[in-house]
Write an enzyme that holds these catalytic residues in place. Structure first.
Site, PDB file in Angstrom:
ATOM      1  N   ASP A   1     -47.513  78.307 -44.371  1.00 23.77           N
ATOM      2  CA  ASP A   1     -47.846  78.781 -45.721  1.00 23.77           C
ATOM      3  C   ASP A   1     -49.266  79.352 -45.800  1.00 23.77           C
ATOM      4  O   ASP A   1     -49.781  79.614 -46.890  1.00 23.77           O
ATOM      5  CB  ASP A   1     -47.673  77.654 -46.748  1.00 23.77           C
ATOM      6  CG  ASP A   1     -48.628  76.479 -46.481  1.00 23.77           C
ATOM      7  OD1 ASP A   1     -49.349  76.520 -45.450  1.00 23.77           O
ATOM      8  OD2 ASP A   1     -48.638  75.538 -47.288  1.00 23.77           O
TER       9      ASP A   1
ATOM     10  N   SER B   1     -59.719  84.128  19.176  1.00 22.29           N
ATOM     11  CA  SER B   1     -59.365  83.273  18.041  1.00 22.29           C
ATOM     12  C   SER B   1     -59.657  81.829  18.418  1.00 22.29           C
ATOM     13  O   SER B   1     -59.355  81.400  19.536  1.00 22.29           O
ATOM     14  CB  SER B   1     -57.883  83.426  17.689  1.00 22.29           C
ATOM     15  OG  SER B   1     -57.630  84.679  17.106  1.00 22.29           O
TER      16      SER B   1
ATOM     17  N   HIS C   1     -54.539  82.907   6.691  1.00 26.51           N
ATOM     18  CA  HIS C   1     -53.788  82.333   7.806  1.00 26.51           C
ATOM     19  C   HIS C   1     -52.344  82.139   7.375  1.00 26.51           C
ATOM     20  O   HIS C   1     -52.076  81.758   6.233  1.00 26.51           O
ATOM     21  CB  HIS C   1     -54.409  80.983   8.188  1.00 26.51           C
ATOM     22  CG  HIS C   1     -53.612  80.205   9.189  1.00 26.51           C
ATOM     23  ND1 HIS C   1     -52.917  79.051   8.871  1.00 26.51           N
ATOM     24  CD2 HIS C   1     -53.394  80.418  10.508  1.00 26.51           C
ATOM     25  CE1 HIS C   1     -52.325  78.591   9.957  1.00 26.51           C
ATOM     26  NE2 HIS C   1     -52.587  79.390  10.953  1.00 26.51           N
ATOM     27  N   ASN C   2     -51.390  82.432   8.284  1.00 28.19           N
ATOM     28  CA  ASN C   2     -49.964  82.292   7.954  1.00 28.19           C
ATOM     29  C   ASN C   2     -49.670  82.895   6.577  1.00 28.19           C
ATOM     30  O   ASN C   2     -49.088  82.252   5.696  1.00 28.19           O
ATOM     31  CB  ASN C   2     -49.524  80.827   7.996  1.00 28.19           C
ATOM     32  CG  ASN C   2     -49.429  80.292   9.420  1.00 28.19           C
ATOM     33  OD1 ASN C   2     -49.620  81.037  10.395  1.00 28.19           O
ATOM     34  ND2 ASN C   2     -49.137  79.017   9.571  1.00 28.19           N
TER      35      ASN C   2
ATOM     36  N   GLU D   1     -49.237  87.776  15.604  1.00 24.19           N
ATOM     37  CA  GLU D   1     -48.927  86.690  16.536  1.00 24.19           C
ATOM     38  C   GLU D   1     -47.523  87.010  17.044  1.00 24.19           C
ATOM     39  O   GLU D   1     -46.536  86.833  16.340  1.00 24.19           O
ATOM     40  CB  GLU D   1     -48.994  85.338  15.829  1.00 24.19           C
ATOM     41  CG  GLU D   1     -49.007  84.186  16.819  1.00 24.19           C
ATOM     42  CD  GLU D   1     -49.032  82.840  16.146  1.00 24.19           C
ATOM     43  OE1 GLU D   1     -48.184  82.006  16.494  1.00 24.19           O
ATOM     44  OE2 GLU D   1     -49.876  82.637  15.268  1.00 24.19           O
TER      45      GLU D   1
ATOM     46  N   HIS E   1     -42.627  80.896  10.384  1.00 21.67           N
ATOM     47  CA  HIS E   1     -43.424  79.951  11.170  1.00 21.67           C
ATOM     48  C   HIS E   1     -42.511  79.363  12.236  1.00 21.67           C
ATOM     49  O   HIS E   1     -41.656  78.535  11.938  1.00 21.67           O
ATOM     50  CB  HIS E   1     -44.001  78.869  10.256  1.00 21.67           C
ATOM     51  CG  HIS E   1     -45.157  78.134  10.850  1.00 21.67           C
ATOM     52  ND1 HIS E   1     -46.109  78.756  11.619  1.00 21.67           N
ATOM     53  CD2 HIS E   1     -45.517  76.832  10.802  1.00 21.67           C
ATOM     54  CE1 HIS E   1     -47.009  77.870  12.002  1.00 21.67           C
ATOM     55  NE2 HIS E   1     -46.669  76.692  11.525  1.00 21.67           N
TER      56      HIS E   1
ATOM     57  N   ASP F   1     -63.068  72.242 -48.932  1.00 18.66           N
ATOM     58  CA  ASP F   1     -62.094  72.371 -50.028  1.00 18.66           C
ATOM     59  C   ASP F   1     -62.826  72.468 -51.370  1.00 18.66           C
ATOM     60  O   ASP F   1     -62.782  71.571 -52.208  1.00 18.66           O
ATOM     61  CB  ASP F   1     -61.138  71.175 -50.002  1.00 18.66           C
ATOM     62  CG  ASP F   1     -60.041  71.292 -51.062  1.00 18.66           C
ATOM     63  OD1 ASP F   1     -59.833  72.417 -51.569  1.00 18.66           O
ATOM     64  OD2 ASP F   1     -59.419  70.264 -51.373  1.00 18.66           O
TER      65      ASP F   1
ATOM     66  N   GLU G   1     -52.020  87.709   8.439  1.00 18.92           N
ATOM     67  CA  GLU G   1     -51.384  87.323   9.694  1.00 18.92           C
ATOM     68  C   GLU G   1     -49.885  87.556   9.639  1.00 18.92           C
ATOM     69  O   GLU G   1     -49.240  87.280   8.623  1.00 18.92           O
ATOM     70  CB  GLU G   1     -51.667  85.843   9.986  1.00 18.92           C
ATOM     71  CG  GLU G   1     -51.136  85.412  11.345  1.00 18.92           C
ATOM     72  CD  GLU G   1     -51.352  83.941  11.633  1.00 18.92           C
ATOM     73  OE1 GLU G   1     -51.221  83.552  12.806  1.00 18.92           O
ATOM     74  OE2 GLU G   1     -51.655  83.175  10.699  1.00 18.92           O
TER      75      GLU G   1
ATOM     76  N   LYS H   1     -52.570  91.773  21.431  1.00 18.70           N
ATOM     77  CA  LYS H   1     -52.797  91.947  22.872  1.00 18.70           C
ATOM     78  C   LYS H   1     -52.747  93.429  23.238  1.00 18.70           C
ATOM     79  O   LYS H   1     -52.044  94.227  22.600  1.00 18.70           O
ATOM     80  CB  LYS H   1     -51.737  91.181  23.663  1.00 18.70           C
ATOM     81  CG  LYS H   1     -51.871  89.666  23.550  1.00 18.70           C
ATOM     82  CD  LYS H   1     -53.080  89.184  24.303  1.00 18.70           C
ATOM     83  CE  LYS H   1     -53.244  87.684  24.212  1.00 18.70           C
ATOM     84  NZ  LYS H   1     -54.412  87.202  24.939  1.00 18.70           N
TER      85      LYS H   1
ATOM     86  N   ASP I   1     -46.611  86.513  11.879  1.00 22.76           N
ATOM     87  CA  ASP I   1     -46.074  85.653  12.934  1.00 22.76           C
ATOM     88  C   ASP I   1     -44.679  86.194  13.271  1.00 22.76           C
ATOM     89  O   ASP I   1     -43.720  85.933  12.550  1.00 22.76           O
ATOM     90  CB  ASP I   1     -46.007  84.223  12.386  1.00 22.76           C
ATOM     91  CG  ASP I   1     -45.957  83.186  13.478  1.00 22.76           C
ATOM     92  OD1 ASP I   1     -45.619  83.552  14.609  1.00 22.76           O
ATOM     93  OD2 ASP I   1     -46.234  82.001  13.195  1.00 22.76           O
TER      94      ASP I   1
END
Length: 758
Positions: A160, A521, A313-314, A392, A358, A192, A343, A443, A345
């Site tokens: 209201d 690494s 990582h991962n 990887e 993984h 008030d 990364e 590599k 994998d």
């Protein structure tokens, strides 16, 4: 907004400056979309923006979930097309134009939707992106008002536009303030003025002003406002020079008045009212982070290895390392956080296509090709600087050839396939020279100079497997021999340019035998051991080579190690589990917060100069030793979020901890007392001082916790930044969630001083 704090929705629209906008009206009207969960689960649902312009509502057919909502703040991004894994799997390619997805912050599952036409899908995406951007662009003062008004609206149970005493008490709990009945009644009676038993119109405005009054700001303002109770440009200049310790000029004071003053008459008189002063303190100029450090401000023309590089990582994992899902979304999230080394994998897939997951675990699999496509699309949205793809590789020669093919065909000219220039380089190119480029780490069958001779090599040969592969089963299972050999395809070898992976045989061996582009690494235990025993040698190794550090395989829950000791010895690629919200990720976010949040931060000169003998564990004299005392006064906090939203009467008991993370001599932590039952405007006024020896490596982390005498404190919010990016004086500190998202309305107010030691 302040003047009509409890009006109906048009004033709410004014605060987000979109009133009358066609796209906003489209969302407020709403429409029917198809929600997609699987090939067979596709249901029509009505979606619309609520009148608060902050909440999206959609119908649910479940009897126990009649109205489902989520806020605009919950949304991370809206993506047009079949961009989610769900839409790619459950819809046909010819539906591309009709589809879009809403992705949420944190772990909330994304929402896959389909519109009736391509135009309608575009309209939804455009309108949602507009309102999201508008919300994000509000200044902190507007966000505070926006938040308070939303809480008022929720408290107005019978809608209201009036507030009785019971609703007022409910509202105070909403904003995280525990007040006793006497105090609530006292505020109520004071406002008030009509004695009607409820507040409305100007009375609500009065109540709102009482509530948002900042006593600590009043004290500061009165101290400097000497021109008829207002700040003249000279008064403001005095404040900037004496309190903020800025090298300010009269022109700077005029600029701030022009920028932040809300009263036109005061602006014409070149004066700043208290409202304008508060506005200044809530913007970038009044923030703890030096605004000059927000964009890219560092020299980006140094060799690549002279920078810390934000690294994951991962990257493919959304959760833990054993049975969590692998996803292209995990790559997108990391890249959107300016991660610059991800990364991959890689393993043989059953269908002849290489997959990423993984190995030797139950984590789900995602196609290599899909990941490369996602990386291409999102790599440079938040940063133009190069992205390193750390491979990887566990694939057969045939699937390695496919990996090379996918990277060459999908990444195109952005993939670096030969060194820059026409002669064999002797050091790395710079991030500036490599803008928009992908660099493959993996590599290589031969030396890089083979590119500049005509010596051809056979199509494949054996190389020792990546060091990290030997660690992949470290979690209690049988580990592979470190001397494992694998066959490497020439096609994959040829695209490894500046990041050739080699085994580490010691710093002396590396200095005498490794070329600059040959990098190692290090598992965290090996890296920490080297940092403890051979810090200076490690630093010199990193002056002309890259080092990558990765978490131990035993961290099956995707926990993280402390990255700071690795940065202390100049390691560039300090890879963390980005998917895990943690103190370590907060430090990473703080390290890369300045310099445009571009994922690259220039290392200090003493980590780049060959003559340096810096050792973080020793305080021998050198250019790194700049003794300072860092004084922090924790003054107050504003609008801390409730942690237990299910309990209406649950209020936080906040405390603030200030942490220094850097060289061992600088590491320290100090905290305030806790305040009972006040998350809205707790005030501490507590002073701390820290002795700093190597400021260029120090990070400051502010942590706000909910005190609990019987269990571990709960995190309310946190913020981290380098000490060298801290502004002195009275500053507001924004607060982030555990996952690193901004808590819109919350913040700390502090006073900071850095004094050079004699």
């Amino acid at each position: 907004m302040k003047h009509e704090a409890h009006e109906t929705h048009p004033s709410q629209r004014t605060i987000i400056s979109l009133e009358g906008d066609e796209d906003l009206e489209f969302l407020l009207t709403g429409g029917e979309l198809v929600k997609i969960r699987s090939r067979t689960w596709k249901k029509n649902r009505f979606y619309k923006l609520q009148e608060d312009c902050k909440t999206l509502w959609h119908e649910s057919k479940k009897t126990f979930m009649r109205d489902q909502t989520f806020t605009i703040d919950d949304i991370e991004s809206v993506r047009k097309g079949r961009q989610s894994e769900g839409l790619k799997k459950h819809t046909d390619p010819n539906m591309e134009e009709l589809c879009f997805s809403i992705f949420f912050k944190g772990r909330k599952k994304n929402l896959d939707l389909m519109a009736a036409s391509g135009d309608e899908a575009s309209r939804w995406v455009r309108a949602l992106e507009k309102i999201i951007n508008n919300m994000r662009n509000l200044n902190r003062q507007q966000k505070r008002e926006h938040w308070i008004i939303n809480c008022m609206r929720k408290a107005d149970k019978n809608a209201d536009n009036q507030m009785n005493l019971k609703e007022l008490k409910h509202f105070l709990r909403q904003i995280n303030v525990e007040v006793d009945d006497t105090y609530a009644e006292e505020i109520f009676k004071k406002c008030d003025t009509s004695n009607s038993g409820s507040l409305e119109g100007a009375e609500i405005k009065h109540f709102y002003d009482l509530l948002t009054h900042r006593e600590e700001i009043d004290v500061i303002y009165k101290q400097y406002a000497l021109a008829e109770g207002q700040m003249s440009a000279r008064d403001l200049l005095n404040f900037l020079l004496n309190e903020q310790r800025e090298e300010a000029t009269p022109e700077d004071a005029y600029t701030l008045i022009e920028k932040y003053e809300v009263d036109e008459i005061a602006k014409q008189k070149k004066q700043m009212t208290k409202d304008g002063f508060l506005m200044y303190l809530h913007h970038d100029d009044g923030s703890i982070l030096n605004p000059a450090h927000k964009p890219v401000y560092q020299d980006m023309s140094q060799p690549l290895n002279h920078y810390y590089i934000s690294s994951s990582h991962n990257t493919y994992l959304m959760e833990d390392q054993v049975k969590g899902p692998s996803s292209t979304e995990a790559y997108i999230r990391a890249l959107m956080k300016s991660c610059r080394c991800v990364e991959l994998d890689c393993w043989d897939g059953d269908s002849g296509e290489p997959v990423i997951y993984h190995g030797y675990t139950m984590t789900s699999k995602v196609r290599f090709k899909d990941v490369i496509q996602a990386i291409k699309e999102y790599a440079f949205k938040t940063s133009d600087y190069p992205v390193i793809l750390s491979l990887e590789n566990h694939c057969s020669v045939e699937q390695q050839k496919l990996m090379a093919h996918h990277m060459i065909s999908i990444l195109g000219d952005a993939l670096l396939t030969r060194p820059l220039g026409n002669t064999m380089p002797t050091n790395f190119p710079s991030p500036e020279e490599l803008k928009g480029k992908f660099i493959i780490k993996g590599k290589r069958l031969n030396k890089l100079n083979a590119i500049f001779s005509n010596n051809s090599i056979i199509d494949e040969d054996t190389v020792s497997e990546e060091d990290e592969a030997a660690d992949v089963k470290e979690n209690g299972q049988k580990a592979k021999s470190k001397k494992t050999k694998m066959k490497l395809a020439k096609q994959l070898s040829d695209i490894v340019i500046y990041c050739k992976s080699v085994h580490f045989h010691g710093f002396e061996h590396a200095r005498d035998n490794q070329d600059f582009y040959e990098m190692s690494s290090f598992k965290e235990s090996k890296a920490f051991s080297l940092a403890d025993t051979s810090a200076t040698a490690f630093i010199h190794h990193n002056m002309d080579k890259l080092s990558r550090i990765y978490p131990a395989g035993s961290r099956t829950n995707s926990s993280n190690y402390n990255p700071v000791p690795m940065w202390n010895v100049g390691c560039q690629i300090v890879a963390l589990n980005f998917q895990t919200p943690s103190k370590e990720m907060h430090l990473n976010q703080g390290r890369f917060l300045p310099n445009g949040f571009c994922g690259y931060v220039l290392k200090p000169e003493f980590q780049r100069s060959p003559s340096s003998q810096f050792d973080p564990g020793s305080l021998i004299k050198g250019p790194w030793l700049k003794r300072q005392t860092f004084h922090v006064m924790v003054i107050s906090a504003q609008q801390l979020p409730k942690l237990n939203k299910d309990k209406a009467k649950s209020i936080v008991d906040p405390l603030v901890r200030v942490e220094i993370h850097g060289v061992p001599a600088d590491n320290a932590s100090k905290e305030t007392h806790y305040i009972d039952n006040n998350g809205f405007n707790p005030m501490w006024n507590e002073n701390f001082s820290f002795n700093i020896y190597v400021p260029e490596l120090a990070l400051v982390r502010f942590v706000v916790e909910d005190y609990d005498s019987t269990s571990q404190n709960d995190l309310i919010g946190q913020y981290c930044l380098p000490l060298t990016s801290v502004q002195k004086g009275y500053r507001h500190v924004p607060l982030l969630t555990k996952r690193g998202d901004v808590i819109c309305s919350a913040g700390l107010f502090v006073h900071l001083m850095l004094i050079d030691a004699e």
